[in-house]
Design an enzyme around this catalytic site. Structure first.
Site: not given
Length: 495
Positions: A187, A240, A242, A245, A397
């Protein structure tokens, strides 16, 4: 304006929509197609077919059926290796097509895309060889038994791929899963699905088993989450954000699925006073500005010992200002565009907030203008100084071309600041004293540490993080192969 110059790219992107690939068949989808935009000009490159929950179910059933048939899962290891190499041969043949697609959908310079395709191809060939090198183990525990351990594929693996390095991260998941004998369903990101779909075209051209490699498109919530939670999907690999995920990992863990997560980073890059600055300064610049900073392992925190601080700041700022920003398809472009204007504006918002918190801009910090591409998502490479270590831009990030440079008084402070993070993906150490550098590397809380270099990868070396940067599983190397295998203990009583 269609900027695709390769005939094959034009033909593939001209399909309306580009179908997705399930069980060896191409489907136009039933939901509204998804537009894929070129971030360098804001114009659509292609539309791709969108799956729905019923299509996810069909893909999972097809992948499981292929697994149960055993054409791939129970094939001889050398046969799997041969077929993976046949697929790799076509990737090699069409490497320029794949590179151009990668640039059109990501905005990275074509020279970077060529490097990404080469890295993906190397990984594919590495795991083709690894397919032939799986080992069992005899464990002598009793004179009444022949006891041994075999390794078997999980079944169906869902591979959720992000938008920043799509072809590399597709192969990093698909190749070891296939080498281990699994069926896979990819995906890709909605914004960068083209190379995963083109890999399906090459899978079909190589006449490889249907249902073993599948690609579906769609939103993460309705398609990605449904895929990961499907009862026929045995394992999931996600790279991907955080938060996303951790959410997917939590849901999948409730079903006791194998979960592999590679998440965010805020990677420290330490330059000590005894470093070779002719290498450390360009290395530090490349660590953050390669990929326009949209790399999970980007060296976004530069921790510099006080005696050389001013010299390093001056050096990285000069490199940032000198990078050739331009059309990503231009051979001379060194720095492309970000993935979208909205993402660029978000990054610029980070810079604005940092300056409000007291940071100074040593280079960049603005929208970049490229002739002929007024609607492109271009931004200047940016260097910030005088940033407190507790400022949000020092801790969170940003995922863009923004380098935070901080002065440290010595080795202990550098280590403390480097480890004072919820992330632990990668790090760098620059020093002429190899013993000192190794000692520091051992104390850094990161899954990958480079010494006197940064951002070097090889499929034989594992990649992954600690803390919020990922799960205990690793991508690449033999460790990734293990992540897609179950270990089965067999006790055989003597007759």
């Amino acid at each position: 304006m269609n900027r695709a110059r390769n005939t094959t790219v034009k033909e593939f992107c001209a399909l309306d929509p580009v179908p997705y690939f399930v069980d060896g068949e191409w489907s136009p989808g039933v939901a509204d197609p998804i537009a894929v935009f070129d971030p360098a000009n804001g114009l659509p490159v292609a539309t791709v077919a969108c799956a729905d929950e019923a299509a996810v179910d069909s893909a999972a059933r097809a992948a499981r059926s292929a697994f149960d048939r055993g054409t791939w899962s129970r094939a001889r290891p050398d046969e799997r290796a041969r077929q993976m190499n046949a697929w790799a041969d076509l990737v090699d043949r069409d490497s320029e097509v794949l590179a151009e697609m990668e640039t059109l959908q990501t905005g990275k310079p074509i020279r970077e895309s060529r490097g990404d395709v080469a890295r993906a191809l190397d990984g594919l060939r590495f795991y083709a060889a690894a397919a032939r090198n799986q080992r069992g183990e005899v464990i002598d525990v009793s004179d009444r038994h022949h006891s041994y351990v075999i390794r078997q594929p999980l079944g169906v693996v869902a591979a959720i791929v992000p938008w920043n390095v799509p072809i590399v991260l597709t192969i990093s998941k698909v190749a070891p899963a296939l080498a281990a004998g699994n069926s896979v369903i990819v995906k890709p990101s909605q914004t960068t699905p083209l190379t995963a779909l083109y890999l399906a075209k090459l899978w079909e051209e190589a006449n490889l088993p249907r249902g073993v490699y599948n690609v579906i498109n769609g939103p993460g919530r309705s398609v990605g989450e449904t895929l990961c939670l499907h009862p026929l999907v045995t394992g999931m690999s996600f790279t991907g954000g955080t938060d996303t995920g951790l959410h997917l990992g939590e849901l999948a863990a409730r079903q006791n699925k194998r979960v592999m997560l590679e998440l965010g980073g805020k990677s420290p890059n330490i330059v000590l006073a005894d470093a070779d600055l002719t290498k450390a300064i360009p290395g530090a610049a490349n660590a953050i500005f390669y990929g326009q900073g949209q790399i999970c392992a980007a060296g976004s925190r530069l921790l510099v010992e006080a005696p050389i601080y001013d010299q390093v700041v001056e050096g990285v700022a000069a490199i940032a200002s000198s990078l050739q920003i331009g059309d990503p398809l231009d051979e001379v472009t060194e720095f492309g565009c970000l993935t979208s204007q909205s993402h660029r504006d978000e990054i610029l918002g980070w810079v604005d907030r940092a300056t409000q918190d007291g940071a100074s801009v040593a280079a960049g910090g603005h929208v970049a203008s490229v002739p002929g591409l007024p609607n492109g998502a271009f931004m200047e490479p940016t260097v910030l100084v005088d940033v407190p270590p507790t400022a949000p831009i020092s801790c969170e990030e940003v995922f863009g071309p923004v380098l935070v440079v901080q002065r440290v008084d010595g080795e202990e402070q550098a280590i403390a600041w480097a480890n004072d993070s919820s992330f632990g993906l990668s790090a760098g150490v620059w020093s002429r004293d190899s013993g000192r550098a190794r000692r520091i590397a051992g104390r850094l809380e990161a899954g990958v540490v480079w010494i006197n270099d940064y951002g070097v990868f090889n499929p034989a070396m594992p990649f992954g993080g600690v803390k919020l940067s990922g799960s205990s599983h690793r991508e690449w190397s033999h460790l990734a192969l293990d992540a897609y295998l179950e270990h089965k203990s067999i006790w055989e009583a003597n007759s």
